[in-house]
Scaffold this motif. Sequence first.
Motif, PDB file in Angstrom:
ATOM      1  N   PRO A  76       0.873  -1.257  -0.211  1.00  0.00           N
ATOM      2  CA  PRO A  76      -0.298  -0.154   0.151  1.00  0.00           C
ATOM      3  C   PRO A  76       0.630   0.985  -0.337  1.00  0.00           C
ATOM      4  CG  PRO A  76      -1.036  -1.297   1.547  1.00  0.00           C
ATOM      5  CD  PRO A  76       0.497  -2.258   1.350  1.00  0.00           C
ATOM      6  N   GLY A  77       0.555   2.102  -0.993  1.00  0.00           N
ATOM      7  CA  GLY A  77       1.071   3.376  -1.305  1.00  0.00           C
ATOM      8  C   GLY A  77       1.675   3.295  -1.991  1.00  0.00           C
ATOM      9  N   TYR A 110       0.982  -4.430   6.226  1.00  0.00           N
ATOM     10  CA  TYR A 110       0.928  -5.301   4.500  1.00  0.00           C
ATOM     11  C   TYR A 110       2.333  -6.295   5.329  1.00  0.00           C
ATOM     12  CZ  TYR A 110       2.402  -7.213   0.380  1.00  0.00           C
ATOM     13  OH  TYR A 110       2.876  -7.571  -0.660  1.00  0.00           O
ATOM     14  N   LEU A 111       3.503  -5.152   5.463  1.00  0.00           N
ATOM     15  CA  LEU A 111       4.703  -5.425   5.906  1.00  0.00           C
ATOM     16  C   LEU A 111       4.526  -6.667   7.402  1.00  0.00           C
ATOM     17  CD1 LEU A 111       6.678  -3.130   4.746  1.00  0.00           C
ATOM     18  CD2 LEU A 111       6.135  -4.816   3.919  1.00  0.00           C
ATOM     19  N   GLU A 112       3.745  -6.403   8.370  1.00  0.00           N
ATOM     20  CA  GLU A 112       3.753  -7.299   9.686  1.00  0.00           C
ATOM     21  C   GLU A 112       4.130  -6.391  10.659  1.00  0.00           C
ATOM     22  OE1 GLU A 112       3.577 -11.985   9.297  1.00  0.00           O
ATOM     23  OE2 GLU A 112       2.447 -11.291   7.630  1.00  0.00           O
ATOM     24  N   MET A 113       4.846  -5.141  10.614  1.00  0.00           N
ATOM     25  CA  MET A 113       5.778  -4.934  11.677  1.00  0.00           C
ATOM     26  C   MET A 113       4.574  -4.231  12.751  1.00  0.00           C
ATOM     27  SD  MET A 113       7.211  -1.589   8.676  1.00  0.00           S
ATOM     28  CE  MET A 113       8.238  -0.890   9.899  1.00  0.00           C
ATOM     29  N   THR A 114       4.266  -5.472  13.869  1.00  0.00           N
ATOM     30  CA  THR A 114       4.164  -5.228  14.622  1.00  0.00           C
ATOM     31  C   THR A 114       5.351  -5.717  16.016  1.00  0.00           C
ATOM     32  OG1 THR A 114       4.073  -7.990  15.253  1.00  0.00           O
ATOM     33  CG2 THR A 114       2.012  -6.824  14.225  1.00  0.00           C
ATOM     34  N   ASP A 115       4.277  -5.098  17.030  1.00  0.00           N
ATOM     35  CA  ASP A 115       5.784  -5.295  18.218  1.00  0.00           C
ATOM     36  C   ASP A 115       6.233  -6.602  18.123  1.00  0.00           C
ATOM     37  OD1 ASP A 115       4.899  -1.951  18.646  1.00  0.00           O
ATOM     38  OD2 ASP A 115       3.741  -2.646  20.365  1.00  0.00           O
ATOM     39  N   ASN A 116       6.203  -7.541  18.056  1.00  0.00           N
ATOM     40  CA  ASN A 116       6.938  -8.840  17.676  1.00  0.00           C
ATOM     41  C   ASN A 116       8.023  -8.852  17.561  1.00  0.00           C
ATOM     42  OD1 ASN A 116       4.383  -9.462  19.556  1.00  0.00           O
ATOM     43  ND2 ASN A 116       3.292 -10.851  17.494  1.00  0.00           N
ATOM     44  N   TYR A 117       8.445  -7.831  16.412  1.00  0.00           N
ATOM     45  CA  TYR A 117       9.084  -7.461  15.436  1.00  0.00           C
ATOM     46  C   TYR A 117      10.139  -6.574  15.890  1.00  0.00           C
ATOM     47  CZ  TYR A 117       7.159 -11.411  13.158  1.00  0.00           C
ATOM     48  OH  TYR A 117       7.284 -12.453  12.614  1.00  0.00           O
ATOM     49  N   GLY A 118      10.468  -5.664  16.965  1.00  0.00           N
ATOM     50  CA  GLY A 118      11.096  -4.547  17.928  1.00  0.00           C
ATOM     51  C   GLY A 118       9.989  -4.026  18.819  1.00  0.00           C
TER      52      GLY A 118
END
Length: 529
Positions: A76-77, A110-118
Amino acid sequence: MAFMRLGSKSEAFHREGQTWLCTTGLVSDVTIEVGDMKFHLHKFPLLSRSGLLERLIEESSTDDGSGCVLSLDEIPGGGKTFELITKFCYGVKIELTAFNVVSLRCAAEYLEMTDNYGEGNLVGMTETFLNEVFGNWTDSIKALQTCEEVIDYAEDLHIISRCVDSLAIKACADPSLFNWPVGGGKNATSVQNSEDESQLWNGISAAGKMLQPTGEDWWFDDSSFLSLPLFKRLITAIEARGMKLENIAMAVMYYTRKHVPLMNRQVSMDEQVIETPNPSEAEQKDALEEIVGLLPSKKGVNPTKFLLRLLQTAMVLHASQSSRENLERRIGNQLDQAALVDLLIPNMGYSETLYDVECVLRMIEQFVSSTEQAGIVPSPCITEEGHLAHPWITDSEREHICRLMNCQKLSLEASTHAAQNERLPLRVIVQVLFFEQLRLRTSVSGWFFVSENLDNPENPNAGNGVLLKPRGENVRERVSELEKECMNMKQELQKLVRSKKSWKNFTRRLNFKKKSECCKPKDQATAAT
C-alpha cells in the motif's frame, strides 16, 4: 496540523534516478523492487522489523551468500511509502502527518511490522498517531482524503469508518465550544510547512488569533473536497447522528455545485458561484445520479429552485430515467413553492414546443396527487362536477388571484365560462359581463359605421362586390343577434344579482345602471329603417 517525529539518525540514503542507495558504506545484500523503483538495502534492519520481509528473505536466500531480489509491487502506498518505511527500519528521522499516516499504517500492517518484531514498531506508532489525528477536524479531513489511495486496506483496518465517525461527531457538535482549527479543506491537497504548523497549538496561532468557524455551514467546504463515495458515507453518518435535514440538504447543494459545474451556468447574479474543477460530462452525469439519491426525502427540505435546476442539468447530461423521475416527483410534491421562471424547462430534443410542457404536466399531476393523499378533499359540488377548482385556497386568496386576470382579454368561450362559474367571486363575474357589453356596443357601432359607408353614394366601393341580401337587411339581422346576446347577458346578470346581497356595492363601484343604454339609440334608428 498534527505531526509525530520518529527516529534520530540523519539521512542515510541518496537517490540516483529511480534507485535508492544506502550511504553507510556497507555493501547491499538485498534489493527490493517497488514498481519502477529499486532500493539497495541490507537484510538485518528489514527482517528485524518486518515479519513479511523476514519470511521473504529467508525463502529467497541462497547458500552462496549472494544478494537476493524481492518484489513488493502490492505494498500500500507504493514506492513513496516504502521509502519512509525503509528510513524507519534504519532509524532515520521521519515525520508522521495526516497526509502519510494512513498509507504508512496500511503498509505497516501489510509488512507485519508489529511489536513482535521490535518494541515501538510502526503499527503501534501509526495507530497512536491516528487517534491523535481523529481528534482534529482538519487532520481528519486530510486523512480521509488519503484513504482513496489505499481504499481496500483502509477499509479492512476500519480507518475510514473511524475517521467518518469522528468527523460526524464534530459536524453535529457546536464548534464554538471547542478549539478546532477548521477550514483547512482548501489547502488539503498540499503539504504545509511544518514550522508554520508548529506555531499553531490547540487552535490558537502565535498571533493570539483563535481560528473558530462561524455558522452551521462551517463544514461544507472542507467536506466538499472528499470523493463522492466518502462524502456519501460522511453525510449518512451525520444524518444518523440527528443533524437537521435542512443543513444536510445545504451541504449536498454545496457539493453539487462544485462537482457538477454545469449547474453553475444557470446561477443568477445574486447567487454565489463556487470555484469548481473541470470534470467531464460523463463524470458529472455519474455524480448527479448519485447526488439525487443522497438528497433528503422529506418534503420541503430541498429548495424547489435547486431541484428544478438539478432536473434541467439532468436533462442536459442525459441522466438516467430513474433520476429524472425522482426529481420530478420531488418537485411535484412541493410545486406550490416553485417560481414560474424556474418552470420554463427547455426541450432538449426535437419538439414543436420551446419548453418541456410534458415534464411540467407530470409534475402538476404529482402535485395534485400528493395533495389528495394529504387529505385535502374538495367540496361536494366540485366533486359532483368531476374536477377540482383549487379547493385548498381561501376566498380572499381566490379574489387576489382573480385580480390578476385581465377580463378585457378573455375569449368569448372564456367569458361564457366565467359568467356561468358560480365559484368565481361576484366582482369578477360582473367585470366579465361589463366588458362583454362594452364589446357588444363597439360591435354594434362598427356595424352602423359600415352601413353608413355602404349607403354613401360618394363611396367608390359602395357598388362593388356581390350582395346576397340588401345591405339594410344584413345590418338589421346582425343587430338583432347582438340584441339577443345582450338580453341573455342581462338576464344572467339579474340572476346573479338576486343571489348576492352585495350587488349595490358592486354596481356603485363599477358605475352600473339598472337599464343598459349600450344599444338604445342605434336600435331605435335601425328599427325606423
